[in-house]
Design an enzyme around this catalytic site. Sequence first.
Site, short mmCIF file in Angstrom:
data_model
loop_
_atom_site.label_atom_id
_atom_site.label_comp_id
_atom_site.label_asym_id
_atom_site.label_seq_id
_atom_site.Cartn_x
_atom_site.Cartn_y
_atom_site.Cartn_z
N SER A 97 -2.42 -0.06 -0.77
CA SER A 97 -0.87 0.08 -0.37
C SER A 97 -0.53 -1.39 -0.05
O SER A 97 -1.05 -2.22 0.52
CB SER A 97 -0.91 0.49 1.22
OG SER A 97 0.24 0.09 1.72
N HIS A 156 0.78 1.81 -3.93
CA HIS A 156 1.21 2.91 -2.75
C HIS A 156 2.48 1.97 -2.23
O HIS A 156 2.20 0.92 -1.56
CB HIS A 156 0.34 3.10 -1.79
CG HIS A 156 0.59 4.12 -0.86
ND1 HIS A 156 0.73 5.47 -0.66
CD2 HIS A 156 0.81 3.59 0.65
CE1 HIS A 156 1.19 5.92 0.34
NE2 HIS A 156 0.98 4.79 1.41
N ASP A 209 4.94 1.90 1.14
CA ASP A 209 5.18 2.80 2.36
C ASP A 209 6.50 2.06 2.96
O ASP A 209 6.98 1.01 3.21
CB ASP A 209 4.23 1.95 3.59
CG ASP A 209 2.84 2.52 3.36
OD1 ASP A 209 2.66 3.72 3.29
OD2 ASP A 209 1.73 1.81 3.11
N MET A 215 9.63 2.88 5.39
CA MET A 215 9.76 3.08 6.84
C MET A 215 10.96 2.60 7.45
O MET A 215 11.54 1.50 6.78
CB MET A 215 8.72 2.30 7.79
CG MET A 215 7.18 2.14 7.28
SD MET A 215 6.08 1.15 8.31
CE MET A 215 4.61 1.37 7.59
N HIS A 218 5.35 6.78 0.02
CA HIS A 218 5.31 7.48 1.22
C HIS A 218 6.53 7.30 1.93
O HIS A 218 6.79 5.98 2.58
CB HIS A 218 4.12 6.88 2.10
CG HIS A 218 3.84 7.32 3.14
ND1 HIS A 218 2.85 6.62 4.05
CD2 HIS A 218 4.14 8.40 3.81
CE1 HIS A 218 2.60 7.36 5.23
NE2 HIS A 218 3.58 8.54 4.91
N MET A 269 8.46 7.51 5.07
CA MET A 269 8.25 7.64 6.41
C MET A 269 9.64 7.49 7.00
O MET A 269 9.98 6.59 7.86
CB MET A 269 7.24 6.51 7.12
CG MET A 269 5.67 6.70 6.92
SD MET A 269 5.03 5.43 7.20
CE MET A 269 4.97 4.53 5.52
N MET A 304 -2.34 11.90 7.07
CA MET A 304 -2.45 10.80 7.72
C MET A 304 -3.65 10.63 8.71
O MET A 304 -3.78 11.76 9.54
CB MET A 304 -1.26 10.56 8.71
CG MET A 304 0.16 10.49 7.98
SD MET A 304 -0.04 9.26 6.51
CE MET A 304 -0.30 7.59 7.55
N ASP A 351 -4.45 8.72 4.13
CA ASP A 351 -3.69 7.37 4.26
C ASP A 351 -4.02 6.90 5.83
O ASP A 351 -3.74 7.71 6.57
CB ASP A 351 -2.38 7.61 4.32
CG ASP A 351 -1.65 6.42 4.22
OD1 ASP A 351 -2.13 5.27 4.03
OD2 ASP A 351 -0.23 6.42 4.08
C1 DX5 Z 1 0.39 3.41 7.37
C2 DX5 Z 1 0.77 3.28 6.15
C3 DX5 Z 1 -0.49 3.22 5.48
C4 DX5 Z 1 -0.95 1.85 5.44
C5 DX5 Z 1 -2.33 1.89 5.44
O1 DX5 Z 1 1.65 4.03 8.17
O2 DX5 Z 1 1.08 4.64 5.74
O3 DX5 Z 1 -0.27 3.29 3.89
O4 DX5 Z 1 -0.55 0.76 4.64
O5 DX5 Z 1 -3.21 0.84 5.88
P1 DX5 Z 1 -4.55 0.66 6.06
O6 DX5 Z 1 -5.28 0.96 5.12
O7 DX5 Z 1 -4.89 -0.68 6.69
O8 DX5 Z 1 -4.99 1.73 7.40
ZN ZN Z 2 1.26 5.12 3.53
#
Ligand code: DX5
Ligand code: ZN
Length: 218
Positions: free
Chosen positions: A8, A33, A35, A37, A66, A68, A137, A175
């Site tokens: 990620s 990956h 993320d 948000m 991903h 969110m 998650m 994740d």
């Molecule tokens: C959290 C993200 C993850 C995050 C994981 O909301 O969806 O993808 O980057 O980070 P680590 O591997 O550090 O837990």
């Molecule tokens: Zn993620």
Amino acid sequence: MDPVISPSILSADFARLEEDIRKAEAGNPDYFHLDIMDGHFVPNISYGPMIAQTMKRITKKPLDAHLMITNPDKYIPKFIEAGVELIYPHIEASYDVYRSVQLITDLGGKAGITLNPGTPVEWIEPLIDKLDAVMLMSVCPGFGGQKFIPNALEKTRKLRKLLDEQKPGVHIAIDGGVDTSTIGPLFEAGANFFIAGSAVFKAKDSAQAIRDLRAACK
Ligand code: DX5
Ligand code: ZN
């Protein structure tokens, strides 16, 4: 199923994004990956389709996104246009999740769905036909570097059984808090697609960190 590793980039240094990606690529990751948000669905804001386009210019590795975000249907086409291969909206974020998943496949993408730590795995049953991957998650989404929530192990076992009965071959992605100590038990429980942020990009040698994660799947 062989392990799939998707670092990620949330934990990468955005001032040196290309350099960080190059270093990680030396460890032969399978995906990168993204993320996404929105500050509504999760209490943080990250980046959008523009960074997906930037990543497409930096790397030939496939991308998984991903989402969110609330109202994922509005943005799914933009991530497909940007060249993202696999898209994971949250099952909790869509009024009509079947429509969201169908939209991804209609546009030629691979469809995933993400479940928060408090969401039962049975929720995916009506969607199974459409899915390439289910992501569990193992932290509350929003931030990198959080502590692994162990209920992901039992949920993985349950989900693998459910998928084996109805559609074997669907990836189970995990994740949050994936590192060399959690990945082995998760792989054994039936997960095969691993997202790792801090375990890769906060490591001294990100390529070696990717190799170590793969080696820990036994
Ligand atoms: C959290 C993200 C993850 C995050 C994981 O909301 O969806 O993808 O980057 O980070 P680590 O591997 O550090 O837990
Ligand atoms: Zn993620």
